[in-house]
Design a protein around this motif. Structure first.
Motif, PDB file in Angstrom:
ATOM      1  N   THR A   1      -0.771   5.982  -7.277  1.00  0.00           N
ATOM      2  CA  THR A   1      -0.434   5.486  -5.798  1.00  0.00           C
ATOM      3  C   THR A   1      -1.412   4.368  -5.517  1.00  0.00           C
ATOM      4  O   THR A   1      -2.802   4.398  -5.898  1.00  0.00           O
ATOM      5  N   VAL A   2      -1.005   3.262  -5.043  1.00  0.00           N
ATOM      6  CA  VAL A   2      -1.756   1.916  -4.577  1.00  0.00           C
ATOM      7  C   VAL A   2      -2.716   2.397  -3.439  1.00  0.00           C
ATOM      8  O   VAL A   2      -1.923   2.645  -2.371  1.00  0.00           O
ATOM      9  N   LEU A   3      -3.744   2.225  -3.144  1.00  0.00           N
ATOM     10  CA  LEU A   3      -4.654   2.616  -2.104  1.00  0.00           C
ATOM     11  C   LEU A   3      -5.085   1.305  -1.603  1.00  0.00           C
ATOM     12  O   LEU A   3      -5.275   0.975  -0.239  1.00  0.00           O
TER      13      LEU A   3
ATOM     14  N   LEU B   1       0.873  -1.140   0.035  1.00  0.00           N
ATOM     15  CA  LEU B   1       0.149   0.137  -0.105  1.00  0.00           C
ATOM     16  C   LEU B   1       1.014   1.321   0.148  1.00  0.00           C
ATOM     17  O   LEU B   1       1.999   1.174   0.467  1.00  0.00           O
ATOM     18  N   ASP B   2       0.182   2.273  -0.556  1.00  0.00           N
ATOM     19  CA  ASP B   2       1.091   3.448  -0.718  1.00  0.00           C
ATOM     20  C   ASP B   2       2.074   3.695  -1.626  1.00  0.00           C
ATOM     21  O   ASP B   2       2.840   4.645  -1.628  1.00  0.00           O
ATOM     22  N   ARG B   3       2.417   2.632  -2.480  1.00  0.00           N
ATOM     23  CA  ARG B   3       3.603   2.510  -3.488  1.00  0.00           C
ATOM     24  C   ARG B   3       3.093   3.325  -4.578  1.00  0.00           C
ATOM     25  O   ARG B   3       1.877   3.329  -4.958  1.00  0.00           O
TER      26      ARG B   3
ATOM     27  N   THR C   1       3.170  -1.886 -13.130  1.00  0.00           N
ATOM     28  CA  THR C   1       4.531  -2.246 -12.958  1.00  0.00           C
ATOM     29  C   THR C   1       5.132  -1.418 -11.926  1.00  0.00           C
ATOM     30  O   THR C   1       4.742  -0.134 -11.730  1.00  0.00           O
ATOM     31  N   GLY C   2       6.192  -1.896 -11.110  1.00  0.00           N
ATOM     32  CA  GLY C   2       6.985  -1.147 -10.335  1.00  0.00           C
ATOM     33  C   GLY C   2       6.791  -1.643  -8.890  1.00  0.00           C
ATOM     34  O   GLY C   2       7.522  -1.225  -7.946  1.00  0.00           O
ATOM     35  N   PHE C   3       5.985  -2.853  -8.522  1.00  0.00           N
ATOM     36  CA  PHE C   3       5.815  -3.304  -7.407  1.00  0.00           C
ATOM     37  C   PHE C   3       7.286  -3.887  -6.911  1.00  0.00           C
ATOM     38  O   PHE C   3       7.574  -4.018  -5.483  1.00  0.00           O
ATOM     39  N   SER C   4       8.207  -4.441  -7.733  1.00  0.00           N
ATOM     40  CA  SER C   4       9.187  -5.242  -7.444  1.00  0.00           C
ATOM     41  C   SER C   4      10.594  -4.165  -7.226  1.00  0.00           C
ATOM     42  O   SER C   4      11.520  -4.642  -6.633  1.00  0.00           O
ATOM     43  N   LEU C   5      10.411  -3.080  -7.419  1.00  0.00           N
ATOM     44  CA  LEU C   5      11.509  -1.822  -7.415  1.00  0.00           C
ATOM     45  C   LEU C   5      11.469  -1.588  -5.941  1.00  0.00           C
ATOM     46  O   LEU C   5      10.530  -1.449  -5.269  1.00  0.00           O
ATOM     47  N   GLU C   6      12.642  -1.221  -5.425  1.00  0.00           N
ATOM     48  CA  GLU C   6      13.001  -0.593  -3.880  1.00  0.00           C
ATOM     49  C   GLU C   6      12.393   0.865  -4.101  1.00  0.00           C
ATOM     50  O   GLU C   6      12.629   1.728  -5.166  1.00  0.00           O
TER      51      GLU C   6
ATOM     52  N   HIS D   1      12.020   4.625  -2.560  1.00  0.00           N
ATOM     53  CA  HIS D   1      12.393   5.635  -1.479  1.00  0.00           C
ATOM     54  C   HIS D   1      11.453   6.668  -1.295  1.00  0.00           C
ATOM     55  O   HIS D   1      10.780   7.065  -2.359  1.00  0.00           O
ATOM     56  N   GLY D   2      11.086   7.180  -0.147  1.00  0.00           N
ATOM     57  CA  GLY D   2       9.955   7.940   0.195  1.00  0.00           C
ATOM     58  C   GLY D   2       8.718   7.507   0.077  1.00  0.00           C
ATOM     59  O   GLY D   2       7.928   8.378  -0.303  1.00  0.00           O
ATOM     60  N   GLN D   3       8.391   6.389  -0.045  1.00  0.00           N
ATOM     61  CA  GLN D   3       7.155   5.652   0.028  1.00  0.00           C
ATOM     62  C   GLN D   3       6.358   6.256   0.957  1.00  0.00           C
ATOM     63  O   GLN D   3       6.703   6.264   2.312  1.00  0.00           O
ATOM     64  N   GLY D   4       5.075   6.681   0.643  1.00  0.00           N
ATOM     65  CA  GLY D   4       4.187   7.120   1.813  1.00  0.00           C
ATOM     66  C   GLY D   4       3.452   6.110   2.579  1.00  0.00           C
ATOM     67  O   GLY D   4       3.982   4.981   2.401  1.00  0.00           O
ATOM     68  N   ALA D   5       2.819   6.398   3.429  1.00  0.00           N
ATOM     69  CA  ALA D   5       2.038   5.659   4.522  1.00  0.00           C
ATOM     70  C   ALA D   5       0.899   6.131   4.950  1.00  0.00           C
ATOM     71  O   ALA D   5       0.402   5.444   5.712  1.00  0.00           O
ATOM     72  N   GLU D   6       0.144   7.062   4.272  1.00  0.00           N
ATOM     73  CA  GLU D   6      -1.040   7.340   4.548  1.00  0.00           C
ATOM     74  C   GLU D   6      -2.244   6.262   4.629  1.00  0.00           C
ATOM     75  O   GLU D   6      -2.851   6.222   5.474  1.00  0.00           O
TER      76      GLU D   6
END
Length: 425
Positions: free
Chosen positions: A112-114, A98-100, A157-162, A164-169
């Protein structure tokens, strides 16, 4: 879930009760574990992280889940109580997905993934993450309007990437109903990167409450990743004794820098606590008990006891002192217990019902002396008074227990005992 049953969005599973076949509750869902696969194949859902008694987290394989229904998860039989340990190839669905920020394959647009949805494969016991609920717009725009849409897993696409600054809301919103101790348990099991992101998303008061429940190492790690100004704000929001305990773990230079940034009154309370030996009444006490003047009424006392932010131990009694009302107070006159307040008329003065026979603790009283005092008089809190007769604070039973238990008791509670293999392949 039978084949063809509707999909379930994982945010709806957070905190849901888990039951065995007899209808007895095993625990509650705290996260789900998935394994990403090559290409655009949907991730396989491996199992559920379940919180059982003692706030221990265990792993429940999806092969042992017979039903995921509204408001409950049903298991097929005996639950393995071995503590959960995340493996390098695994991802926590709530904690990490979530939040990625991911990319729509068709347009190249970042979203943004909700939420994500899971579904059981037809005629099989395997589960997959098959849908992704996303929001268009900039990261962190949870409260702002923006188009939302549900797409296939293969459409992003993009779930497998590290990241930085991923949100957490969205993760924070998912766990907003958790008690501080339970949220601390969740945060303890996140990666350091994700833990810092969640801490950044919590407001100061919530983060202060959670920090008080975390092991020392986690506290120091989180505080060290906050900007100094915010770290000082969070320390101000903590109970003074907990803030003092945390600051005592820091190097002298860092401790002094943060104390300088705190409000003078708050910093003065913490400095006073730091001046006492750790395992004494002075080192254990809080400087914010309920203090009333002799001319206060029982109604005044009950109004103070009803304050929502007071712990049960501090609300169990009030301390009657001459001005000033802030610790260190004027002359300490005695204690009025909550039960006594309930038996007296509202207009009665607290000075007329005060218990002045019970001798208070001196600030240099040792931990065994404090423990014996609470046990002998069946108290949940005790006043700490200096040689001049001023009330310095109060020692509560929860702070005494923190120091009686082994130093690593929080880690032990979070991890739980070792057991047999958990059945993951």
């Amino acid at each position: 879930m039978a084949a063809g049953a509707p999909r379930v969005f994982v945010s709806h599973l957070s905190g849901v009760a888990v039951f065995d076949p007899n209808g007895d509750q095993v625990g509650r869902v705290r996260d789900l574990v998935a394994m990403l696969r090559v290409g655009r194949r949907p991730p396989r859902l491996l199992g559920i992280v379940v919180e059982v008694a003692g706030r221990r987290l265990i792993f429940l394989p999806m092969t042992r889940v017979s039903g995921v229904e509204s408001g409950q998860v049903i298991t097929t039989g005996v639950v393995n109580l071995r503590r959960f340990e995340q493996r390098p190839t695994e991802r926590l669905v709530l904690g990490e997905l979530l939040d990625r920020r991911v990319t729509l394959v068709e347009t190249g647009e970042q979203v943004t993934v909700l939420d994500v949805a899971i579904q059981q494969l037809p005629a099989r016991r395997d589960w997959e993450i098959d849908k992704v609920f996303v929001r268009r717009g900039k990261s962190g725009a949870l409260r702002r309007k923006g188009e939302t849409l549900t797409v296939e897993w293969s459409a992003v696409t993009g779930f497998s990437l590290e990241e930085h600054g991923q949100g957490a809301e969205n993760l924070v919103a998912t766990f907003e109903q958790l008690r501080p101790a339970d949220l601390a348990n969740v945060m303890h099991h996140l990666s350091p990167k994700r833990r810092a992101e969640v801490a950044a998303a919590l407001d100061d008061d919530r983060l202060a409450d959670v920090l008080e429940e975390l092991p020392d190492d986690d506290q120091v790690e989180i505080l060290g990743k906050l900007k100094d100004e915010r770290a000082a704000d969070v320390l101000e929001a903590m109970d003074p004794d907990d803030a003092a305990d945390l600051l005592s773990e820091l190097p002298e230079e860092d401790k002094e820098r943060l104390l300088t940034l705190m409000q003078p009154d708050d910093a003065a309370d913490v400095r006073r606590l730091l001046s006492y030996e750790e395992r004494t009444a002075g080192g254990l006490m809080t400087t914010e008990p309920i203090v009333l003047r002799p001319d206060a009424t029982v109604a005044d006392a009950l109004a103070r006891v009803r304050q929502q932010d007071l712990s049960p131990a501090l609300a169990a009694q009030v301390y009657v002192c001459r001005p000033p009302d802030e610790t260190p107070t004027g002359k300490y006159l005695g204690t009025v217990h909550f039960q006594r307040l309930l038996r007296e008329p509202p207009f009665a003065l607290v000075s007329s019902v005060v218990d002045s026979d019970l001798k208070p603790l001196p600030p240099d009283a040792s931990l065994p002396s404090v423990t014996s005092f609470l046990a002998a008089y069946n108290m949940v809190a005790a006043p700490v008074v200096d040689d001049s007769g001023s009330l310095l604070g109060a020692v509560t039973v929860d702070d005494v227990l923190d120091h009686l238990l082994p130093e690593d008791w929080r880690e032990t509670e979070f991890h739980g005992p070792e057991g047999v293999p958990d059945g993951r392949h």
